[in-house]
Write a protein that holds these residues in place. Structure first.
Motif, PDB file in Angstrom:
ATOM      1  N   SER A 148       2.519   3.218  -5.859  1.00 25.42           N
ATOM      2  CA  SER A 148       3.160   4.500  -5.600  1.00 25.42           C
ATOM      3  C   SER A 148       3.566   4.638  -4.136  1.00 25.42           C
ATOM      4  O   SER A 148       2.968   4.030  -3.252  1.00 25.42           O
ATOM      5  CB  SER A 148       2.217   5.648  -5.980  1.00 25.42           C
ATOM      6  OG  SER A 148       2.022   5.659  -7.374  1.00 25.42           O
ATOM      7  N   ASN A 149       4.600   5.449  -3.945  1.00 26.65           N
ATOM      8  CA  ASN A 149       5.104   5.771  -2.613  1.00 26.65           C
ATOM      9  C   ASN A 149       5.467   4.511  -1.819  1.00 26.65           C
ATOM     10  O   ASN A 149       5.027   4.323  -0.693  1.00 26.65           O
ATOM     11  CB  ASN A 149       4.093   6.631  -1.849  1.00 26.65           C
ATOM     12  CG  ASN A 149       3.829   7.927  -2.564  1.00 26.65           C
ATOM     13  OD1 ASN A 149       4.753   8.613  -2.992  1.00 26.65           O
ATOM     14  ND2 ASN A 149       2.558   8.267  -2.742  1.00 26.65           N
ATOM     15  N   VAL A 150       6.282   3.663  -2.442  1.00 27.06           N
ATOM     16  CA  VAL A 150       6.767   2.456  -1.778  1.00 27.06           C
ATOM     17  C   VAL A 150       8.286   2.398  -1.861  1.00 27.06           C
ATOM     18  O   VAL A 150       8.902   3.003  -2.738  1.00 27.06           O
ATOM     19  CB  VAL A 150       6.150   1.157  -2.351  1.00 27.06           C
ATOM     20  CG1 VAL A 150       4.637   1.133  -2.142  1.00 27.06           C
ATOM     21  CG2 VAL A 150       6.492   0.974  -3.802  1.00 27.06           C
ATOM     22  N   THR A 151       8.875   1.650  -0.933  1.00 31.93           N
ATOM     23  CA  THR A 151      10.320   1.467  -0.857  1.00 31.93           C
ATOM     24  C   THR A 151      10.638  -0.017  -0.940  1.00 31.93           C
ATOM     25  O   THR A 151       9.919  -0.839  -0.369  1.00 31.93           O
ATOM     26  CB  THR A 151      10.846   2.043   0.479  1.00 31.93           C
ATOM     27  OG1 THR A 151      10.591   3.445   0.510  1.00 31.93           O
ATOM     28  CG2 THR A 151      12.334   1.792   0.646  1.00 31.93           C
ATOM     29  N   MET A 152      11.725  -0.350  -1.638  1.00 31.70           N
ATOM     30  CA  MET A 152      12.285  -1.707  -1.646  1.00 31.70           C
ATOM     31  C   MET A 152      13.664  -1.605  -1.012  1.00 31.70           C
ATOM     32  O   MET A 152      14.476  -0.780  -1.442  1.00 31.70           O
ATOM     33  CB  MET A 152      12.446  -2.220  -3.078  1.00 31.70           C
ATOM     34  CG  MET A 152      11.173  -2.438  -3.825  1.00 31.70           C
ATOM     35  SD  MET A 152      11.476  -2.899  -5.562  1.00 31.70           S
ATOM     36  CE  MET A 152      12.372  -4.435  -5.371  1.00 31.70           C
ATOM     37  N   THR A 153      13.941  -2.457  -0.009  1.00 33.09           N
ATOM     38  CA  THR A 153      15.225  -2.362   0.669  1.00 33.09           C
ATOM     39  C   THR A 153      15.584  -3.681   1.353  1.00 33.09           C
ATOM     40  O   THR A 153      14.804  -4.631   1.353  1.00 33.09           O
ATOM     41  CB  THR A 153      15.237  -1.206   1.687  1.00 33.09           C
ATOM     42  OG1 THR A 153      16.574  -0.939   2.086  1.00 33.09           O
ATOM     43  CG2 THR A 153      14.352  -1.486   2.888  1.00 33.09           C
ATOM     44  N   CYS A 154      16.794  -3.715   1.954  1.00 33.28           N
ATOM     45  CA  CYS A 154      17.257  -4.873   2.714  1.00 33.28           C
ATOM     46  C   CYS A 154      18.079  -4.390   3.897  1.00 33.28           C
ATOM     47  O   CYS A 154      18.179  -3.192   4.146  1.00 33.28           O
ATOM     48  CB  CYS A 154      18.051  -5.824   1.826  1.00 33.28           C
ATOM     49  SG  CYS A 154      19.632  -5.180   1.282  1.00 33.28           S
ATOM     50  N   ASP A 155      18.708  -5.354   4.612  1.00 33.33           N
ATOM     51  CA  ASP A 155      19.452  -5.041   5.834  1.00 33.33           C
ATOM     52  C   ASP A 155      20.673  -4.153   5.610  1.00 33.33           C
ATOM     53  O   ASP A 155      20.929  -3.238   6.366  1.00 33.33           O
ATOM     54  CB  ASP A 155      19.941  -6.333   6.505  1.00 33.33           C
ATOM     55  CG  ASP A 155      18.795  -7.156   7.060  1.00 33.33           C
ATOM     56  OD1 ASP A 155      17.818  -6.568   7.543  1.00 33.33           O
ATOM     57  OD2 ASP A 155      18.888  -8.392   6.999  1.00 33.33           O
ATOM     58  N   SER A 156      21.467  -4.475   4.584  1.00 33.87           N
ATOM     59  CA  SER A 156      22.719  -3.765   4.372  1.00 33.87           C
ATOM     60  C   SER A 156      23.013  -3.712   2.877  1.00 33.87           C
ATOM     61  O   SER A 156      22.496  -4.538   2.121  1.00 33.87           O
ATOM     62  CB  SER A 156      23.855  -4.480   5.117  1.00 33.87           C
ATOM     63  OG  SER A 156      23.965  -5.810   4.675  1.00 33.87           O
ATOM     64  N   PRO A 157      23.821  -2.757   2.442  1.00 30.50           N
ATOM     65  CA  PRO A 157      24.103  -2.645   1.010  1.00 30.50           C
ATOM     66  C   PRO A 157      24.557  -3.975   0.400  1.00 30.50           C
ATOM     67  O   PRO A 157      25.516  -4.581   0.858  1.00 30.50           O
ATOM     68  CB  PRO A 157      25.202  -1.590   0.946  1.00 30.50           C
ATOM     69  CG  PRO A 157      24.967  -0.737   2.150  1.00 30.50           C
ATOM     70  CD  PRO A 157      24.503  -1.715   3.207  1.00 30.50           C
ATOM     71  N   GLY A 158      23.835  -4.416  -0.612  1.00 33.44           N
ATOM     72  CA  GLY A 158      24.168  -5.655  -1.309  1.00 33.44           C
ATOM     73  C   GLY A 158      23.850  -6.922  -0.546  1.00 33.44           C
ATOM     74  O   GLY A 158      24.146  -8.021  -0.999  1.00 33.44           O
ATOM     75  N   GLY A 159      23.234  -6.797   0.630  1.00 32.38           N
ATOM     76  CA  GLY A 159      22.954  -7.954   1.466  1.00 32.38           C
ATOM     77  C   GLY A 159      21.897  -8.879   0.909  1.00 32.38           C
ATOM     78  O   GLY A 159      21.910 -10.072   1.166  1.00 32.38           O
ATOM     79  N   GLN A 177       0.867  -1.182   0.000  1.00 35.26           N
ATOM     80  CA  GLN A 177       0.000   0.000   0.000  1.00 35.26           C
ATOM     81  C   GLN A 177       0.905   1.234   0.000  1.00 35.26           C
ATOM     82  O   GLN A 177       2.081   1.140   0.370  1.00 35.26           O
ATOM     83  CB  GLN A 177      -0.891   0.001   1.248  1.00 35.26           C
ATOM     84  CG  GLN A 177      -1.834  -1.189   1.332  1.00 35.26           C
ATOM     85  CD  GLN A 177      -2.827  -1.211   0.184  1.00 35.26           C
ATOM     86  OE1 GLN A 177      -3.439  -0.203  -0.146  1.00 35.26           O
ATOM     87  NE2 GLN A 177      -2.963  -2.377  -0.455  1.00 35.26           N
ATOM     88  N   PRO A 178       0.392   2.404  -0.383  1.00 34.28           N
ATOM     89  CA  PRO A 178       1.228   3.611  -0.353  1.00 34.28           C
ATOM     90  C   PRO A 178       1.874   3.804   1.016  1.00 34.28           C
ATOM     91  O   PRO A 178       1.228   3.666   2.056  1.00 34.28           O
ATOM     92  CB  PRO A 178       0.233   4.735  -0.663  1.00 34.28           C
ATOM     93  CG  PRO A 178      -0.820   4.064  -1.496  1.00 34.28           C
ATOM     94  CD  PRO A 178      -0.954   2.685  -0.885  1.00 34.28           C
ATOM     95  N   GLY A 179       3.182   4.062   0.989  1.00 32.41           N
ATOM     96  CA  GLY A 179       3.943   4.273   2.206  1.00 32.41           C
ATOM     97  C   GLY A 179       4.613   3.020   2.745  1.00 32.41           C
ATOM     98  O   GLY A 179       5.419   3.092   3.665  1.00 32.41           O
ATOM     99  N   ASP A 180       4.282   1.854   2.191  1.00 31.28           N
ATOM    100  CA  ASP A 180       4.850   0.591   2.669  1.00 31.28           C
ATOM    101  C   ASP A 180       6.276   0.383   2.172  1.00 31.28           C
ATOM    102  O   ASP A 180       6.703   0.976   1.189  1.00 31.28           O
ATOM    103  CB  ASP A 180       4.006  -0.606   2.210  1.00 31.28           C
ATOM    104  CG  ASP A 180       2.691  -0.727   2.966  1.00 31.28           C
ATOM    105  OD1 ASP A 180       2.465   0.036   3.929  1.00 31.28           O
ATOM    106  OD2 ASP A 180       1.879  -1.592   2.569  1.00 31.28           O
TER     107      ASP A 180
END
Length: 173
Positions: free
Chosen positions: A63-74, A35-38
């Protein structure tokens, strides 16, 4: 604003301990739940994916979502070798993520692998017919891609198309 963890139930992506189809199904379900902001969160692991053409448009309209992980390249999100080297003589384009008609997407700290064979193998890629990408953005705005690595794609790792604007790409290789 929720954190949608691809390894947590009900998604349960197995990472490197499971099949590429199980990873694809889990990540597709987690992406659909955004959802937006997730935040779509990938715990550090390797997630090999098959049949990228089937689920590549799931980021569209998110829209307005982020994809990420614990550490760069992790966390590594990889196209499996069969998808990357499908050998379609008529030409094809496979995207790990196709993002259309959206805004406010942030991608940080992830590593993406295209599955292209190294130069010392028998696999040959024809630039005119094989074009595999990590991300294809179409008619998008307010895109931030930071501390992201993209390797071994036969085409562009990131492509912006049709009226994309307000784009920041920094500290990427």
């Amino acid at each position: 604003m929720a954190v949608v963890n691809v390894k947590s139930a009900p998604y349960s992506a197995p990472g490197k301990s499971g099949s590429s189809s199980a990873n694809r199904v889990a990540i597709a379900a987690a992406t659909a739940a955004l959802q937006p902001g997730d935040t779509l969160y990938f715990p550090n692991d390797t997630y090999t994916l098959d049949a990228a053409t089937i689920w590549s448009s799931l980021m569209s309209g998110k829209s307005n979502v982020t994809m990420t992980c614990d550490s760069p390249g992790g966390a590594i999100i990889a196209m499996d070798a069969a998808t990357a080297a499908d050998g379609d003589p008529s030409g094809n384009t496979v995207n790990l993520f196709r993002v259309e008609n959206t805004h406010g997407i942030t991608i940080t700290n992830l590593r993406f692998e295209g599955g292209k064979a190294s130069s010392d193998t028998a696999t040959v890629y024809d630039a005119a017919t094989e074009h595999h990408r990590g991300f294809f953005f179409d008619t998008c705005s307010d895109i931030t891609i930071r501390n992201v690595v993209g390797n071994n794609f036969t085409g562009d790792f990131i492509q912006f198309y049709n009226s994309c604007s307000d784009i920041l790409v920094e500290d990427c290789t």
